[in-house]
Motif scaffolding. Structure first.
Motif, mmCIF file in Angstrom:
data_model
loop_
_atom_site.group_PDB
_atom_site.id
_atom_site.type_symbol
_atom_site.label_atom_id
_atom_site.label_comp_id
_atom_site.label_asym_id
_atom_site.label_seq_id
_atom_site.Cartn_x
_atom_site.Cartn_y
_atom_site.Cartn_z
ATOM 1 N N THR A 78 0.813 -1.221 0.000
ATOM 2 C CA THR A 78 0.000 0.000 0.000
ATOM 3 C C THR A 78 0.844 1.269 0.000
ATOM 4 O O THR A 78 0.314 2.366 -0.025
ATOM 5 C CB THR A 78 -0.903 0.018 1.233
ATOM 6 O OG1 THR A 78 -0.078 0.012 2.421
ATOM 7 C CG2 THR A 78 -1.825 -1.186 1.249
ATOM 8 N N GLY A 79 2.161 1.115 0.045
ATOM 9 C CA GLY A 79 3.027 2.284 0.120
ATOM 10 C C GLY A 79 3.359 2.701 1.537
ATOM 11 O O GLY A 79 4.044 3.702 1.754
ATOM 12 N N ALA A 80 2.898 1.933 2.522
ATOM 13 C CA ALA A 80 3.179 2.261 3.918
ATOM 14 C C ALA A 80 4.623 1.941 4.257
ATOM 15 O O ALA A 80 5.221 1.023 3.688
ATOM 16 C CB ALA A 80 2.241 1.475 4.836
ATOM 17 N N PRO A 81 5.222 2.700 5.179
ATOM 18 C CA PRO A 81 6.609 2.422 5.574
ATOM 19 C C PRO A 81 6.747 1.020 6.159
ATOM 20 O O PRO A 81 5.859 0.535 6.861
ATOM 21 C CB PRO A 81 6.883 3.492 6.642
ATOM 22 C CG PRO A 81 5.874 4.561 6.397
ATOM 23 C CD PRO A 81 4.657 3.866 5.874
ATOM 24 N N GLY A 82 7.862 0.365 5.851
ATOM 25 C CA GLY A 82 8.151 -0.925 6.435
ATOM 26 C C GLY A 82 7.438 -2.104 5.815
ATOM 27 O O GLY A 82 7.523 -3.218 6.331
ATOM 28 N N GLU A 83 6.748 -1.884 4.699
ATOM 29 C CA GLU A 83 6.061 -3.012 4.079
ATOM 30 C C GLU A 83 7.089 -3.965 3.472
ATOM 31 O O GLU A 83 8.188 -3.563 3.108
ATOM 32 C CB GLU A 83 5.084 -2.529 3.010
ATOM 33 C CG GLU A 83 5.743 -1.834 1.838
ATOM 34 C CD GLU A 83 4.736 -1.220 0.890
ATOM 35 O OE1 GLU A 83 3.563 -1.082 1.268
ATOM 36 O OE2 GLU A 83 5.128 -0.866 -0.237
ATOM 37 N N PRO A 84 6.739 -5.255 3.359
ATOM 38 C CA PRO A 84 7.711 -6.234 2.867
ATOM 39 C C PRO A 84 7.892 -6.170 1.360
ATOM 40 O O PRO A 84 7.119 -5.521 0.645
ATOM 41 C CB PRO A 84 7.081 -7.572 3.267
ATOM 42 C CG PRO A 84 5.612 -7.305 3.209
ATOM 43 C CD PRO A 84 5.454 -5.889 3.716
ATOM 44 N N ARG A 85 8.918 -6.844 0.874
ATOM 45 C CA ARG A 85 9.076 -7.089 -0.553
ATOM 46 C C ARG A 85 8.324 -8.366 -0.906
ATOM 47 O O ARG A 85 8.289 -9.304 -0.108
ATOM 48 C CB ARG A 85 10.560 -7.246 -0.901
ATOM 49 C CG ARG A 85 11.394 -6.028 -0.560
ATOM 50 C CD ARG A 85 11.313 -4.985 -1.633
ATOM 51 N NE ARG A 85 11.891 -3.728 -1.193
ATOM 52 C CZ ARG A 85 12.225 -2.743 -2.024
ATOM 53 N NH1 ARG A 85 12.025 -2.891 -3.324
ATOM 54 N NH2 ARG A 85 12.736 -1.634 -1.568
ATOM 55 N N VAL A 86 7.731 -8.397 -2.075
ATOM 56 C CA VAL A 86 6.961 -9.566 -2.498
ATOM 57 C C VAL A 86 7.595 -10.182 -3.738
ATOM 58 O O VAL A 86 7.869 -9.480 -4.715
ATOM 59 C CB VAL A 86 5.490 -9.189 -2.797
ATOM 60 C CG1 VAL A 86 4.737 -10.404 -3.342
ATOM 61 C CG2 VAL A 86 4.815 -8.672 -1.537
ATOM 62 N N ILE A 87 7.841 -11.491 -3.659
ATOM 63 C CA ILE A 87 8.283 -12.259 -4.825
ATOM 64 C C ILE A 87 7.142 -13.185 -5.214
ATOM 65 O O ILE A 87 6.656 -13.963 -4.396
ATOM 66 C CB ILE A 87 9.539 -13.103 -4.505
ATOM 67 C CG1 ILE A 87 10.713 -12.211 -4.100
ATOM 68 C CG2 ILE A 87 9.925 -13.957 -5.719
ATOM 69 C CD1 ILE A 87 11.938 -12.996 -3.652
ATOM 70 N N MET A 88 6.687 -13.094 -6.449
ATOM 71 C CA MET A 88 5.592 -13.930 -6.917
ATOM 72 C C MET A 88 6.102 -15.302 -7.327
ATOM 73 O O MET A 88 7.172 -15.422 -7.932
ATOM 74 C CB MET A 88 4.892 -13.278 -8.114
ATOM 75 C CG MET A 88 4.383 -11.858 -7.868
ATOM 76 S SD MET A 88 3.300 -11.693 -6.433
ATOM 77 C CE MET A 88 1.919 -12.748 -6.912
ATOM 78 N N LEU A 89 5.340 -16.335 -6.987
ATOM 79 C CA LEU A 89 5.656 -17.711 -7.372
ATOM 80 C C LEU A 89 4.690 -18.143 -8.467
ATOM 81 O O LEU A 89 3.477 -17.964 -8.334
ATOM 82 C CB LEU A 89 5.517 -18.647 -6.174
ATOM 83 C CG LEU A 89 6.387 -18.329 -4.960
ATOM 84 C CD1 LEU A 89 6.019 -19.248 -3.808
ATOM 85 C CD2 LEU A 89 7.865 -18.461 -5.304
ATOM 86 N N THR A 90 5.217 -18.706 -9.539
ATOM 87 C CA THR A 90 4.363 -19.137 -10.635
ATOM 88 C C THR A 90 4.911 -20.414 -11.262
ATOM 89 O O THR A 90 6.108 -20.703 -11.162
ATOM 90 C CB THR A 90 4.240 -18.040 -11.709
ATOM 91 O OG1 THR A 90 3.408 -18.492 -12.772
ATOM 92 C CG2 THR A 90 5.596 -17.670 -12.276
#
Length: 230
Positions: A78-90
């Motif tokens: 959401t753009g909030a501070p401290g949000e994680p990085r996301v790696i998509m699995l496919t």
């Protein structure tokens, strides 16, 4: 001189509806000293796990029940501070949902048959704030799916803050050029190029080069199939 303490190991949440995948990934990450702080079998559980554990990285399957990985990613990033990085699995290379996930802010994607070495390296890479995809792969994804998604060229609210040189760097970055190639093209040092890229990301409020490539296409700065000249 005080020695610098090594960084804490990455903290990871694994979200996948296949228990075997979660177990295998957890064992691989743990063997490399990476902490798996939560697991989820669907998108709703993934949201709960992220809220409860505040991980550094989320490994997110695209296709899951209740709430798919794409929608879960949009809610997490959401753009909030401290949000994680996301790696998509496919399971599929160049899945159309991967493009949508990158547009939503994911830092890259991995195929589920990834090698253990690549998996752990990917988690550590995105944890540092870098993008997992090379610009060339991102460019190929955008070329393939941007026109099909029905996006109209829109002006990014901060695009006008870029200098003429920064716009030139963004255009060529979007074609898949590395920092070294950009440096050669502009007859600059790699350090100067890195500074330009960092300023572009900062001005546009972007996480990484992957999002910069997507912005270049979705604003009409670059047209799929048409590359800027030298």
């Amino acid at each position: 001189m005080t020695a610098t303490a090594p960084p804490a190991p990455p903290r990871v949440v694994i979200a996948d509806d296949q228990a075997l995948v979660r177990t295998g990934f957890r064992m691989i990450l743990a063997a490399d000293g990476i902490d798996v702080v939560g697991e989820a079998a669907d998108g709703l559980q993934a949201l709960e796990a992220v809220r409860a554990t505040r991980p550094d990285v989320v490994l997110m399957d695209i296709r899951m029940p209740e709430l798919d990985g794409l929608k879960a990613t949009r809610r997490i990033l959401t753009g909030a501070p401290g949000e994680p990085r996301v790696i998509m699995l496919t399971t599929f290379d160049l899945d159309k949902y991967v493009y949508a996930a990158l547009a939503a802010g994911a830092s890259g994607f991995l195929l589920k048959d990834v090698t253990p070495e690549h998996l752990t390296a990917a988690v550590r890479l995105v944890r540092t704030g870098d993008a997992l995809l090379s610009p060339a792969i991102t460019h190929r994804l955008v070329e393939r799916f941007a026109a099909r998604e029905g996006h109209t060229a829109t002006l990014h609210r901060e695009l006008s803050t870029l200098t003429p040189r920064e716009l030139e760097v963004l255009k060529l970055l979007a074609t898949g050029l590395t920092n070294a190639e950009l440096a050669a093209r502009f007859h600059l040092s790699e350090t100067t190029v890195k500074t330009h890229v960092a300023r572009i990301l900062n001005k546009l409020g972007l996480r990484d080069r992957t999002q910069a490539v997507i912005v270049a296409y979705e604003t009409g700065l670059i047209t799929p199939g048409l590359h800027p000249g030298p």
